[in-house]
Write an enzyme that holds these catalytic residues in place. Structure first.
Site, PDB file in Angstrom:
ATOM      1  N   ASP A  42       0.829  -1.202   0.000  1.00 34.36           N
ATOM      2  CA  ASP A  42       0.000   0.000   0.000  1.00 34.36           C
ATOM      3  C   ASP A  42       0.863   1.251   0.000  1.00 34.36           C
ATOM      4  OD1 ASP A  42      -1.052  -1.210   3.167  1.00 34.36           O
ATOM      5  OD2 ASP A  42       0.677   0.070   2.768  1.00 34.36           O
ATOM      6  N   LYS A  64      -4.056   4.034  -1.953  1.00 37.04           N
ATOM      7  CA  LYS A  64      -4.688   5.236  -2.499  1.00 37.04           C
ATOM      8  C   LYS A  64      -3.586   6.171  -2.958  1.00 37.04           C
ATOM      9  CE  LYS A  64      -8.423   5.617   0.472  1.00 37.04           C
ATOM     10  NZ  LYS A  64      -8.833   6.135   1.736  1.00 37.04           N
ATOM     11  N   MET A 178      -4.533   8.205  12.059  1.00 39.14           N
ATOM     12  CA  MET A 178      -5.572   8.694  11.129  1.00 39.14           C
ATOM     13  C   MET A 178      -6.500   9.714  11.787  1.00 39.14           C
ATOM     14  SD  MET A 178      -6.486   5.007   9.375  1.00 39.14           S
ATOM     15  CE  MET A 178      -6.415   4.044  10.881  1.00 39.14           C
TER      16      MET A 178
HETATM   17  N1  SAH Z   1      -0.325  -0.466  10.309  1.00 42.46           N
HETATM   18  C1  SAH Z   1       0.161   0.894  10.442  1.00 42.46           C
HETATM   19  C2  SAH Z   1      -0.980   1.884  10.582  1.00 42.46           C
HETATM   20  C3  SAH Z   1      -1.884   1.929   9.378  1.00 42.46           C
HETATM   21  S1  SAH Z   1      -3.143   3.120   9.524  1.00 42.46           S
HETATM   22  C4  SAH Z   1       1.144   0.976  11.618  1.00 42.46           C
HETATM   23  O1  SAH Z   1       1.235   0.035  12.399  1.00 42.46           O
HETATM   24  O2  SAH Z   1       1.831   1.978  11.746  1.00 42.46           O
HETATM   25  C5  SAH Z   1      -2.420   4.509   8.709  1.00 42.46           C
HETATM   26  C6  SAH Z   1      -2.025   5.552   9.715  1.00 42.46           C
HETATM   27  O3  SAH Z   1      -0.827   5.176  10.368  1.00 42.46           O
HETATM   28  C7  SAH Z   1      -1.712   6.913   9.137  1.00 42.46           C
HETATM   29  O4  SAH Z   1      -2.877   7.647   8.852  1.00 42.46           O
HETATM   30  C8  SAH Z   1      -0.926   7.516  10.265  1.00 42.46           C
HETATM   31  O5  SAH Z   1      -1.765   7.895  11.321  1.00 42.46           O
HETATM   32  C9  SAH Z   1      -0.108   6.319  10.730  1.00 42.46           C
HETATM   33  N2  SAH Z   1       1.215   6.253  10.100  1.00 42.46           N
HETATM   34  C10 SAH Z   1       1.711   5.245   9.391  1.00 42.46           C
HETATM   35  N3  SAH Z   1       2.985   5.503   8.995  1.00 42.46           N
HETATM   36  C11 SAH Z   1       3.285   6.720   9.483  1.00 42.46           C
HETATM   37  C12 SAH Z   1       4.453   7.538   9.441  1.00 42.46           C
HETATM   38  N4  SAH Z   1       5.561   7.175   8.800  1.00 42.46           N
HETATM   39  N5  SAH Z   1       4.394   8.729  10.069  1.00 42.46           N
HETATM   40  C13 SAH Z   1       3.315   9.124  10.735  1.00 42.46           C
HETATM   41  N6  SAH Z   1       2.171   8.396  10.800  1.00 42.46           N
HETATM   42  C14 SAH Z   1       2.174   7.198  10.199  1.00 42.46           C
END
Ligand code: SAH
Length: 254
Positions: A42, A64, A178
């Protein structure tokens, strides 16, 4: 790699890629990238990570981009199953940890139903590792003995209505995924439930990546300060006094 598993043809491995910095991949993730025939990923999985896949790998983007909607979850699951049935080594690569707000469970359940053998490889979640790169520890003994992980939007894109705000407001640290768009409403709910309006907030976007940005604010000012700073998604928002340790630690990962 020595002592790491062989990736059998016809399996799907559900792998966490960590928050961005390729150095935060696990050895299992690198081992999977070195063997996979197809990598289904993704938008949160960056180029540096994908570069570690073997030559000739098929990269399939299912996120997306630029406002174009992603394939629906059943379609992604259908594709994973089809690749596996075609005898490919299928690497499903997700940002952070696959089971943290990543729909990893939904995908794994469909694999179970389709009788496809699979493996789960956890990753460093943005809500812990991403905050660490901004100098924020999610726990420290002097400050908090609990952390709550919260999603800031539900299937409809709205602030989730099944959150127990009274319980959430009591957590030592609140780490939100998010949550950028609904921050005004979330802050309102938390303050109404007893969280101090001046509770320190840290917003970290693109955590662990070269374009990481950090905004320090308070609960009541967060939505306005996010808008004024122009900081964008993906971002982690942490709420709690643990954020104050950032100054004393004075450490940044990027
Ligand atoms: N599985 C992922 C989360 C997926 S939901 C995890 O464990 O991190 C997607 C959300 O994750 C984004 O909207 C944001 O809130 C957060 N996110 C993921 N990568 C990020 C990054 N490098 N910096 C800041 N927020 C991040």
């Amino acid at each position: 790699m020595k002592n790491l598993p062989i990736f059998p043809a016809g399996e799907v491995w559900l792998v966490g890629a960590g928050p961005g910095d390729a150095g935060l991949l696990t050895l299992h993730a690198v081992n999977a990238l070195e063997q996979a025939d197809v990598v289904v990923h993704d938008a949160l999985v960056g180029a540096d990570v994908l570069d570690m896949a073997r030559d000739g790998v098929e990269l399939v983007f299912v996120g997306k981009r630029g406002g174009v909607t992603s394939p629906k979850q059943p379609e992604i699951n259908r594709r994973l199953i089809a690749y596996a049935k075609a005898g490919k080594r299928v690497l499903r690569l997700k940002g952070g940890d696959p089971f943290m707000f990543g729909r990893g469970a939904e995908e794994a359940l469909d694999l179970v139903a389709a009788n496809i053998p699979f493996r789960i490889i956890p990753g460093i979640t943005a809500g812990i590792g991403g905050l660490a790169y901004a100098g924020v520890p999610v726990t420290s003994r002097e400050v908090n003995s609990s952390v709550i992980f919260l999603t800031g939007h539900d299937k409809r894109g709205l602030s989730p209505d099944n959150v127990d705000w009274a319980a959430t407001a009591k957590a030592g640290m609140i780490v939100m995924y998010m949550a950028m768009r609904n921050m005004h409403e979330i802050a309102g709910n938390l303050v109404a439930a007893g969280r101090p309006a001046d509770d320190p907030v840290v917003v970290v976007s693109n955590a662990t990546l070269p374009d990481m940005q950090v905004v320090e604010t308070t609960l009541e000012r967060a939505a306005d300060d996010i808008a004024a700073s122009g900081i964008g998604a993906p971002a982690i928002i942490s709420i709690g006094r643990g954020n104050l340790l950032r100054e004393a630690l004075n450490w940044r990962g990027v």
